[in-house]
Write a protein that holds these residues in place. Sequence first.
Motif, mmCIF file in Angstrom:
data_model
loop_
_atom_site.group_PDB
_atom_site.id
_atom_site.type_symbol
_atom_site.label_atom_id
_atom_site.label_comp_id
_atom_site.label_asym_id
_atom_site.label_seq_id
_atom_site.Cartn_x
_atom_site.Cartn_y
_atom_site.Cartn_z
ATOM 1 N N THR A 107 20.157 9.632 -1.960
ATOM 2 C CA THR A 107 21.043 8.728 -2.702
ATOM 3 C C THR A 107 20.310 7.449 -3.085
ATOM 4 O OG1 THR A 107 22.976 9.593 -1.524
ATOM 5 C CG2 THR A 107 23.214 7.449 -2.610
ATOM 6 N N LEU A 108 19.544 6.895 -2.144
ATOM 7 C CA LEU A 108 18.776 5.687 -2.420
ATOM 8 C C LEU A 108 17.746 5.937 -3.529
ATOM 9 C CD1 LEU A 108 17.788 2.796 -1.754
ATOM 10 C CD2 LEU A 108 16.261 3.829 -0.056
ATOM 11 N N VAL A 109 17.037 7.057 -3.452
ATOM 12 C CA VAL A 109 16.018 7.372 -4.453
ATOM 13 C C VAL A 109 16.647 7.520 -5.829
ATOM 14 C CG1 VAL A 109 14.338 9.105 -5.197
ATOM 15 C CG2 VAL A 109 14.427 8.412 -2.792
ATOM 16 N N SER A 123 8.846 8.290 -1.109
ATOM 17 C CA SER A 123 9.863 8.490 -0.078
ATOM 18 C C SER A 123 9.415 9.560 0.900
ATOM 19 C CB SER A 123 11.207 8.875 -0.703
ATOM 20 O OG SER A 123 11.085 10.078 -1.451
ATOM 21 N N ARG A 124 9.999 9.485 2.079
ATOM 22 C CA ARG A 124 9.673 10.454 3.139
ATOM 23 C C ARG A 124 10.168 11.835 2.738
ATOM 24 N NH1 ARG A 124 8.012 9.382 7.926
ATOM 25 N NH2 ARG A 124 8.599 7.188 7.771
ATOM 26 N N GLU A 125 9.381 12.839 3.083
ATOM 27 C CA GLU A 125 9.749 14.215 2.779
ATOM 28 C C GLU A 125 9.707 15.062 4.039
ATOM 29 O OE1 GLU A 125 7.043 15.499 -0.214
ATOM 30 O OE2 GLU A 125 7.906 14.252 -1.797
ATOM 31 N N GLY A 126 10.293 16.247 3.960
ATOM 32 C CA GLY A 126 10.252 17.165 5.093
ATOM 33 C C GLY A 126 11.589 17.300 5.776
ATOM 34 N N ASN A 168 0.861 -1.180 0.000
ATOM 35 C CA ASN A 168 0.000 0.000 0.000
ATOM 36 C C ASN A 168 0.897 1.229 0.000
ATOM 37 O OD1 ASN A 168 0.782 0.558 2.752
ATOM 38 N ND2 ASN A 168 -0.641 -1.032 3.375
ATOM 39 N N GLU A 169 0.306 2.396 0.091
ATOM 40 C CA GLU A 169 1.076 3.614 -0.131
ATOM 41 C C GLU A 169 1.486 4.307 1.165
ATOM 42 O OE1 GLU A 169 -1.270 6.004 -2.723
ATOM 43 O OE2 GLU A 169 -1.574 4.391 -4.162
ATOM 44 N N GLN A 170 1.261 3.720 2.311
ATOM 45 C CA GLN A 170 1.590 4.379 3.565
ATOM 46 C C GLN A 170 3.084 4.251 3.859
ATOM 47 O OE1 GLN A 170 -0.935 2.804 6.591
ATOM 48 N NE2 GLN A 170 -2.815 3.452 5.586
ATOM 49 N N LEU A 171 3.656 5.304 4.462
ATOM 50 C CA LEU A 171 5.079 5.320 4.776
ATOM 51 C C LEU A 171 5.338 5.270 6.278
ATOM 52 C CD1 LEU A 171 6.900 7.780 2.348
ATOM 53 C CD2 LEU A 171 7.359 5.370 2.713
ATOM 54 N N GLU A 172 4.340 4.935 7.065
ATOM 55 C CA GLU A 172 4.518 4.892 8.507
ATOM 56 C C GLU A 172 5.614 3.899 8.867
ATOM 57 O OE1 GLU A 172 1.889 4.233 12.584
ATOM 58 O OE2 GLU A 172 0.962 4.073 10.611
ATOM 59 N N ASN A 173 6.599 4.348 9.619
ATOM 60 C CA ASN A 173 7.732 3.541 10.077
ATOM 61 C C ASN A 173 8.680 3.143 8.945
ATOM 62 O OD1 ASN A 173 6.713 3.586 12.726
ATOM 63 N ND2 ASN A 173 5.453 1.782 12.330
#
Length: 283
Positions: free
Chosen positions: A274-276, A262-265, A131-136
């Motif tokens: 680098t990973l992205v 990917s996480r933003e902010g 799914n599209e959630q990035l929690e944890n």
Amino acid sequence: MVNQPLPLNAIHAFLVTARHLNLTRAADELCLTQGAVSRKIATLEQWLGFALFERHARGLHLTVRGALLLPQLKQGYELMQSATDQARQPDDVLRLRAPSCSMRWLLPKLVQLEQQYTDLHVKLTTILAPNEQLENFDAAIVYGNAPPGSHPLFEEQLTPVLAKTLLDDKPLTVADLANFTFLHATNDERDWQLWLHAQKVELAMRRNQHFTTMDLAIGAAIQGFGVAMADITLVKSDLAAQRLIAPFDAAVKTGAAYSLISREGKETPPHLATLVAWLCQPD
């Protein structure tokens, strides 16, 4: 009572005991004596003001109020554990989640990444239903429709593949496929139906084997079990090494794609960019 500190050790003892409903097994897991476990539970019962267990000759049973409280305490305790585990992660560890079907493409890229960037480490979690959630997590590969703001990786394009050992010297025709076992990544067989429809061919699939993921179907094809419908990008290395053969030039786009979110902010971890960039570079 409400001003007293929450007895976290007693809550942990309660959760373990509720799972086993046996003081001996709970004590073994907690590395405590049965008496110590009983005292911790008694402390929590005193703090709450009601009993959590009923004691019977054959073991323990949760009281009605204990059973009602259990799932909420379990969820809260797991949330605290997850938060502290996340806080303890070293700064150079990136948490990546990906569907298991992407492993054939992803793992070689991660190996090459960590060989080039020795101070970067990826903690990979695989899942069956993305799914599209990035929690944890710091980044995730998603399959299907590309979410807004995601990074495109590759479109899904399907073609039949099979082991070279199943072929003889004469060219293979689409009609010849009926002689093989069809390997399906889904129960509804939609991948095969889509490709056959694009070829304007109706084909009887008399022998069939179903799997839960495309990766499993591809693995079975490599073992010579039959012919699988595979994404061209996922089997690129298998085709190059001739572990698999793609006997037809025709491929069909499913409309689905693999994308990276990917996480933003401000709290973006080091090395995430680098990973992205590494995963998004063309093959």
